[in-house]
Design a protein around this motif. Structure first.
Motif, short mmCIF file in Angstrom:
data_model
loop_
_atom_site.label_atom_id
_atom_site.label_comp_id
_atom_site.label_asym_id
_atom_site.label_seq_id
_atom_site.Cartn_x
_atom_site.Cartn_y
_atom_site.Cartn_z
N ASP A 64 -48.50 -17.37 53.19
CA ASP A 64 -49.13 -18.10 54.28
C ASP A 64 -50.64 -17.95 54.22
OD1 ASP A 64 -49.64 -19.47 56.62
OD2 ASP A 64 -49.04 -17.84 57.95
N TYR A 65 -51.34 -19.08 54.19
CA TYR A 65 -52.80 -19.11 54.23
C TYR A 65 -53.20 -20.02 55.39
CZ TYR A 65 -52.18 -17.29 49.50
OH TYR A 65 -51.79 -16.54 48.42
N PRO A 66 -53.23 -19.50 56.63
CA PRO A 66 -53.40 -20.36 57.80
C PRO A 66 -54.73 -21.09 57.86
CG PRO A 66 -53.48 -18.02 58.40
CD PRO A 66 -53.05 -18.09 56.97
N ASP A 73 -47.64 -21.66 50.55
CA ASP A 73 -47.23 -21.74 49.15
C ASP A 73 -45.75 -21.39 49.09
OD1 ASP A 73 -49.69 -22.42 48.19
OD2 ASP A 73 -50.18 -20.43 47.42
N VAL A 74 -44.98 -22.21 48.38
CA VAL A 74 -43.59 -21.87 48.08
C VAL A 74 -43.53 -21.61 46.58
CG1 VAL A 74 -41.18 -22.60 48.20
CG2 VAL A 74 -42.79 -23.34 49.95
N VAL A 89 -43.52 -21.22 39.41
CA VAL A 89 -43.82 -22.60 39.83
C VAL A 89 -44.21 -22.55 41.30
CG1 VAL A 89 -42.92 -24.93 40.11
CG2 VAL A 89 -42.19 -23.53 38.15
N LYS A 90 -45.36 -23.15 41.61
CA LYS A 90 -45.90 -23.04 42.97
C LYS A 90 -46.17 -24.43 43.55
CE LYS A 90 -49.05 -19.95 43.42
NZ LYS A 90 -50.39 -19.26 43.38
N VAL A 91 -45.70 -24.64 44.78
CA VAL A 91 -45.98 -25.89 45.49
C VAL A 91 -46.61 -25.55 46.83
CG1 VAL A 91 -44.06 -27.09 44.38
CG2 VAL A 91 -43.70 -26.00 46.59
N ARG A 92 -47.37 -26.49 47.37
CA ARG A 92 -48.01 -26.32 48.67
C ARG A 92 -47.40 -27.27 49.69
NH1 ARG A 92 -54.58 -25.49 48.16
NH2 ARG A 92 -54.55 -23.65 46.81
#
Length: 212
Positions: A64-66, A73-74, A89-92
């Motif tokens: 979490d980057y509020p 980020d998942v 693998v990273k998605v926003r």
């Protein structure tokens, strides 16, 4: 190791130029940044391509980057047993936009995505059974978010009159207490400057004869 991971990242980005938005290698770990809509295509490629063979989904987690507009980020952590390599693998996404469920590609994603939904509130579209996993059924909020209060929103207790578990707003009332902050290691001095600690008085008690 870094060179092999860099070559793998370049290979995947070259094979999927529209689906991989970023490649990075840090601390001997390869990370692929992927748009939400391309997630399943990238995961399928990583699983099935002969140069990849990432057959095992080891974990799905959130961050979490509020301060960001897309605050979450998942992250999908994959393992290739055949090639002895790992890839991330990273998605926003934000609070309202769902991420495609990876259960159609990796069946093990089901519980991982439930955990991410429970703790962060990230919604996964087409998930077969998206419900809480670690918190209680009546839990409010998502406890791993940075703006979640440390006390939570409700407290749970058993009501003896109603003979059931009840949920109530959190109350942190405390009776007034005073502290003198006097440590037993300070302040208690015998004449001559030697400290008197609790239990010292027993050392001078005369023991009956015949007893150790």
């Amino acid at each position: 190791m870094n060179q092999a991971l860099k070559e793998l990242g370049d290979y995947v980005a070259g094979a999927l130029p529209r689906d991989v938005s970023g490649v990075s290698v840090a601390h001997d770990e390869l990370t692929l940044d992927v748009p939400r809509e391309a997630l399943l295509r990238v995961l399928t490629f990583l699983r099935d391509d002969s140069n990849c063979q990432f057959k095992a989904l080891m974990d799905v987690c959130g961050a979490d980057y509020p301060e960001r507009e897309q605050r979450f980020d998942v992250v999908y952590n994959l393992l290739s047993v055949k090639h002895n390599q790992r890839v991330r693998v990273k998605v926003r996404t934000d609070e309202d936009t769902p991420v495609p469920s990876a259960t159609a590609v990796f069946s093990s994603a089901g519980w991982y995505e439930r955990e991410t939904w429970d703790l962060y509130g990230v919604f996964f579209s087409d998930h077969p059974d998206l419900r809480r996993l670690l918190t209680d059924y009546g839990f409010e909020g998502h406890p791993m978010r940075k703006d979640f209060p440390l006390t939570g929103y409700v407290e749970v207790r058993y009501d003896d009159e109603q003979k059931r578990v009840v949920y109530e707003p959190v109350k942190l009332s405390q009776d007034f207490r005073t502290f003198d902050f006097l440590s037993p290691w300070e302040g208690m001095m015998r004449p001559g400057g030697r400290a008197v600690l609790p239990g010292d008085e027993k050392a001078n008690v005369q023991k009956p004869e015949g007893k150790a």
